[in-house]
Motif scaffolding. Structure first.
Motif, mmCIF file in Angstrom:
data_model
loop_
_atom_site.group_PDB
_atom_site.id
_atom_site.type_symbol
_atom_site.label_atom_id
_atom_site.label_comp_id
_atom_site.label_asym_id
_atom_site.label_seq_id
_atom_site.Cartn_x
_atom_site.Cartn_y
_atom_site.Cartn_z
ATOM 1 N N LYS A 315 -121.134 98.623 -29.548
ATOM 2 C CA LYS A 315 -119.641 99.474 -29.850
ATOM 3 C C LYS A 315 -120.017 101.203 -31.079
ATOM 4 O O LYS A 315 -119.409 102.215 -30.467
ATOM 5 N N PHE A 316 -120.681 101.137 -32.042
ATOM 6 C CA PHE A 316 -120.919 102.233 -32.259
ATOM 7 C C PHE A 316 -122.214 102.853 -32.161
ATOM 8 O O PHE A 316 -122.110 104.133 -33.001
ATOM 9 N N ILE A 317 -123.406 102.719 -31.270
ATOM 10 C CA ILE A 317 -124.654 103.492 -31.108
ATOM 11 C C ILE A 317 -124.728 104.028 -30.418
ATOM 12 O O ILE A 317 -124.600 104.868 -30.096
ATOM 13 N N THR A 351 -131.216 105.757 -38.381
ATOM 14 C CA THR A 351 -131.812 106.477 -37.221
ATOM 15 C C THR A 351 -131.201 106.821 -35.810
ATOM 16 O O THR A 351 -130.911 107.711 -35.888
ATOM 17 N N ALA A 352 -130.916 105.853 -35.236
ATOM 18 C CA ALA A 352 -130.621 105.605 -34.042
ATOM 19 C C ALA A 352 -128.664 106.022 -34.106
ATOM 20 O O ALA A 352 -128.590 106.421 -33.425
ATOM 21 N N VAL A 357 -124.874 110.828 -31.432
ATOM 22 C CA VAL A 357 -123.617 112.037 -31.120
ATOM 23 C C VAL A 357 -123.167 111.518 -29.583
ATOM 24 O O VAL A 357 -124.344 112.210 -29.159
ATOM 25 N N GLY A 358 -121.639 111.282 -29.356
ATOM 26 C CA GLY A 358 -121.462 111.560 -27.990
ATOM 27 C C GLY A 358 -122.027 110.840 -27.338
ATOM 28 O O GLY A 358 -122.004 110.687 -26.289
ATOM 29 N N ALA A 359 -122.828 109.765 -27.949
ATOM 30 C CA ALA A 359 -123.341 108.340 -26.865
ATOM 31 C C ALA A 359 -121.936 107.394 -26.305
ATOM 32 O O ALA A 359 -122.829 106.562 -25.635
#
Length: 528
Positions: A315-317, A351-352, A357-359
């Motif tokens: 969901k978030f990465i 770090t992931a 960004v924008g993924a």
């Protein structure tokens, strides 16, 4: 006179936009084949008018909200920065949220109890499906207005994880309260959230546990509890499903009379039970204690920890989070006794996450809410009756449905997908473009919504077009303009980068919707 610029074909625009969204890249939706030569002709200008969060702060706040707006950026700075804002958001009770709760009064039946809703439906006053439309509208408006953005994001996440579709019938009498129960526990402990959802009347009705008896256990809830809500496929067998169903017998609702929850001891299947590595004598005809022990065990199971960790990371990465990170998040979850906040904290510090960004593609609901927020459309309470269907607070439900799906309309118990693939099709992109243009043009909905007039989007007159593009990029995307974005804007409205925009310029008089839509159609907006 406007400068004439080369225009790419519509097929190139659409195919390029779709591929950009699917890849999660931040580029130009509308930039055509000229992007490679754009460096000199379309050098972006810099308009000094807004304080922007740094790239990492914008990423953090954007991923855990429904869109960074100038107002939200002010709140972030007031909190002490993005990390401080995020920490404050993890404790929503400490975040003031003026006026958000009052929105519920726009739709009075959302505050009615299950018995009253059933009586109103039975007497022909109001069907529960109408109330559920209002519930969907309410959650959309709440996401637009609330200062507790992380709470709203996580409430949506858990309502989809523990999906009880609003498009049923009987569960609708309890569906609003079900959402309230999830919101109350969304940032607490998963063990408490699991107890609150699995034994809730809405869930019991939705998955047929209300008719589950010792003689004929219904396996729906027992199975989905294992497959969808906790340990996941591969961690259990059919005997575990049968035992799971037996544990849950007795939890019921007084159907088609009062719709009040009941525990029916005569229906509970007693006798020893074992589910995976959980065992219990289950000797008492009141099975509420064994249910509590069972759910507590499942919440703390390592398979549950890993499944939840992966779903949160998706969901978030990204759709393919690193296994090492999933293992780390699962361990944080177990080390903190199923507390959700430490997992989110560890996820955001990884770090992931920083590299993602924008993924992630915005789903239809996130897209619509972010569009209203970016355009700063102010909604007012709709009137009662059919006359209110054209009012924005009601009509936005049809807008989001046109993009892809209404909130909690997913018919299966697995809930709405959180991956990119489900929302990155060309048809979805075209549907988003259509809604973006309608909102930017102030064309629909026209009632109950206060839009900014075209001239309001221009910070001063006269202004050079490239400066205006940078100003709008800051306001709508919370970032500086780029070579590709400037070219896309020039192509969209047939204006040269250095052209002087006055109050009576055609851009202001009739073409501002097309310019605003260029920002909303960009991957920078369509991704989180």
């Amino acid at each position: 006179m406007s400068r004439t610029l080369p225009t790419p074909s519509r097929r190139a625009l659409v195919s390029g936009a779709a591929s950009g969204v699917a890849a999660g890249t931040v580029g130009a939706v509308l930039a055509g084949s000229g992007a490679a030569r754009a460096g000199s002709a379309y050098s972006p200008a810099r308009y000094r008018g807004h304080r922007l969060l740094g790239a990492s702060g914008r990423h953090l706040v954007g991923r855990f909200s429904y869109g960074v707006t100038p107002a939200l950026a002010d709140q972030v700075r007031a909190a002490g920065g993005a990390r401080a804002w995020f920490e404050a958001q993890l404790d929503p009770d400490a975040v003031t949220d003026p006026g958000t709760d009052a929105v519920r009064e726009w739709w009075p039946s959302l505050s009615r109890g299950a018995t009253e809703l059933w009586q109103r439906q039975r007497s022909g006053v109001e069907g529960v499906w109408e109330v559920m439309f209002d519930y969907q509208r309410w959650v959309l408006v709440r996401r637009m207005r609330s200062r507790r953005q992380l709470l709203e994001v996580m409430t949506e996440f858990w309502e989809n994880h523990f999906n009880v579709p609003v498009n049923g019938d009987a569960q609708g009498f309890w569906r609003t309260q079900y959402g309230d129960a999830i919101r109350a526990a969304a940032l607490g402990r998963f063990a408490d959230l699991l107890q609150a959802t699995i034994t809730h009347p809405a869930m019991l009705i939705s998955l047929d546990n209300v008719d589950s008896t010792r003689a004929h256990p219904n396996e729906n809830l027992g199975r989905e509890l294992l497959e969808l809500h906790t340990v996941g496929r591969g961690a259990y067998g059919e005997d575990d499903v049968k035992a799971s169903a037996r544990i849950l017998t007795g939890w019921s609702v007084d159907m088609w009379d009062t719709f009040q929850p009941e525990y029916r001891r005569k229906w509970h299947a007693t006798g020893p039970v074992q589910v995976i590595d959980f065992s219990h004598p289950n000797a008492d005809s009141d099975g509420r204690a064994v249910t509590e022990a069972y759910l507590r065990h499942l919440a703390r199971h390592p398979a549950t920890a890993r499944r939840l960790a992966r779903k949160l990371a998706v969901k978030f990465i990204s759709d393919s989070p690193p296994d090492a990170l999933v293992d780390q998040l699962a361990q944080v979850y177990l080390d903190h006794d199923t507390a959700i906040a430490p997992v989110l904290r560890a996820l955001a510090a990884s770090t992931a996450f920083t590299r993602a960004v924008g993924a992630k593609v915005r789903d239809p609901g996130e897209d619509l809410v972010a569009s209203y927020r970016a355009l700063d459309v102010r909604l007012t309470a709709p009137p009662d009756g059919d006359a209110g269907d054209e009012y924005a607070a009601n009509a936005l439900l049809w807008q989001v449905d046109g993009i892809g799906t209404k909130p909690f309309d997913w018919p299966r118990p697995d809930g709405q997908p959180v991956d990119n693939e489900a929302w990155a099709s060309p048809s979805r992109l075209l549907a988003s473009m259509d809604v973006h243009l309608s909102l930017a043009g102030r064309w629909w909905p026209t009632q109950g919504a206060a839009y900014h007039p075209p001239a309001r989007w221009v910070p001063r007159f006269p202004i050079r077009f490239d400066l205006l593009v940078d100003h709008l990029s800051q306001v709508l995307l919370h970032r500086r303009s780029t070579v590709q974005l400037l070219e896309a804007c020039c192509l969209a409205v047939d204006v040269g980068p250095r052209e002087r925009i006055t109050r009576d310029h055609g851009l202001v008089r009739w073409n501002m919707p097309r310019l605003l839509t260029t920002f909303l159609d960009s991957p920078a907006f369509l991704t989180r």
